[in-house]
Design a protein around this motif. Structure first.
Motif, PDB file in Angstrom:
ATOM      1  N   TYR A   1       0.824  -1.378   3.979  1.00 48.92           N
ATOM      2  CA  TYR A   1       0.603  -2.518   4.166  1.00 48.92           C
ATOM      3  C   TYR A   1       1.281  -3.559   3.230  1.00 48.92           C
ATOM      4  O   TYR A   1       1.049  -3.224   1.983  1.00 48.92           O
ATOM      5  CB  TYR A   1      -1.147  -2.855   4.164  1.00 48.92           C
ATOM      6  CG  TYR A   1      -1.646  -4.082   3.903  1.00 48.92           C
ATOM      7  CD1 TYR A   1      -1.872  -4.968   5.161  1.00 48.92           C
ATOM      8  CD2 TYR A   1      -1.793  -4.811   2.586  1.00 48.92           C
ATOM      9  CE1 TYR A   1      -2.352  -6.256   4.859  1.00 48.92           C
ATOM     10  CE2 TYR A   1      -2.195  -6.025   2.513  1.00 48.92           C
ATOM     11  CZ  TYR A   1      -2.573  -6.641   3.595  1.00 48.92           C
ATOM     12  OH  TYR A   1      -3.040  -8.073   3.372  1.00 48.92           O
TER      13      TYR A   1
ATOM     14  N   CYS B   1      -0.389   3.272   3.960  1.00 42.35           N
ATOM     15  CA  CYS B   1      -0.208   2.776   5.072  1.00 42.35           C
ATOM     16  C   CYS B   1       0.896   1.903   5.132  1.00 42.35           C
ATOM     17  O   CYS B   1       1.228   1.374   6.213  1.00 42.35           O
ATOM     18  CB  CYS B   1      -1.643   2.394   5.700  1.00 42.35           C
ATOM     19  SG  CYS B   1      -1.889   0.440   5.124  1.00 42.35           S
TER      20      CYS B   1
ATOM     21  N   CYS C   1      -6.685   0.294   4.554  1.00 41.42           N
ATOM     22  CA  CYS C   1      -7.041   1.609   4.422  1.00 41.42           C
ATOM     23  C   CYS C   1      -7.762   1.920   3.175  1.00 41.42           C
ATOM     24  O   CYS C   1      -8.244   3.054   3.176  1.00 41.42           O
ATOM     25  CB  CYS C   1      -5.955   2.614   4.720  1.00 41.42           C
ATOM     26  SG  CYS C   1      -4.724   2.643   3.432  1.00 41.42           S
TER      27      CYS C   1
ATOM     28  N   CYS D   1      -6.215  -1.402  -0.972  1.00 43.83           N
ATOM     29  CA  CYS D   1      -5.591  -1.888   0.344  1.00 43.83           C
ATOM     30  C   CYS D   1      -6.724  -2.434   1.227  1.00 43.83           C
ATOM     31  O   CYS D   1      -7.692  -1.710   1.272  1.00 43.83           O
ATOM     32  CB  CYS D   1      -4.861  -0.635   0.988  1.00 43.83           C
ATOM     33  SG  CYS D   1      -4.254  -1.120   2.664  1.00 43.83           S
TER      34      CYS D   1
ATOM     35  N   CYS E   1       0.784  -1.154  -0.092  1.00 46.42           N
ATOM     36  CA  CYS E   1       0.050  -0.162   0.014  1.00 46.42           C
ATOM     37  C   CYS E   1       0.759   1.157   0.067  1.00 46.42           C
ATOM     38  O   CYS E   1       1.811   1.381   0.979  1.00 46.42           O
ATOM     39  CB  CYS E   1      -0.989  -0.137   1.140  1.00 46.42           C
ATOM     40  SG  CYS E   1      -1.925   1.621   1.278  1.00 46.42           S
TER      41      CYS E   1
HETATM   42 ZN   LIG Z   1      -3.116   0.940   3.253  1.00 48.69          ZN
END
Ligand SMILES: [Zn+2]
Length: 127
Positions: free
Chosen positions: A78, A76, A104, A101, A73
């Protein structure tokens, strides 16, 4: 048939690697194939059999490891597997628009799932 042309360049690579090592026979070949390539393993096997006929790779066992799509991501950070709503995407492959994602909802980049790589090849050197 997409699988056929992919396998054709694979087999060329396998044969030239085997030749470079002075092999008399290719015993097994392992591939990693991303799910987002939409390559059908059965079709790949079939293409492999046809294309290796009459070569030193004839009869070699083909191991296909399928790789789940994974993303990173941009918002964030991820990293991991992701669900995608798959429709077949034609080449050149792009990230399906439905991939976001899971944490988020941000935009992601694809880090796995589109590969089609040769991971190992086992050969026999002498009679
Ligand atoms: Zn994210």
């Amino acid at each position: 048939m997409h699988e056929f042309s992919v396998m054709q360049s694979m087999v060329e690579m396998i044969l030239s690697m085997a030749e470079a090592k002075g092999a008399v026979k290719v015993l097994s070949v392992s591939l990693r194939v991303g799910e987002l390539t939409f390559l059908n393993p059965e079709q790949l096997r079939f293409a492999f059999e046809v294309l290796t006929e009459g070569t030193i790779a004839q009869g070699a066992s083909l191991l296909i490891e399928s790789v789940k799509p994974a993303v990173r991501c941009r918002r964030c950070g991820y990293e991991g597997e992701v669900d995608y709503r798959g429709e077949e995407v034609h080449l050149p492959l792009v990230v399906p628009l439905s991939v976001k994602c899971p944490k988020c909802g941000g935009d992601v980049e694809l880090i796995a799932g589109r590969e089609c790589t040769l991971t190992s090849i086992k050969v026999k050197l002498d009679e």
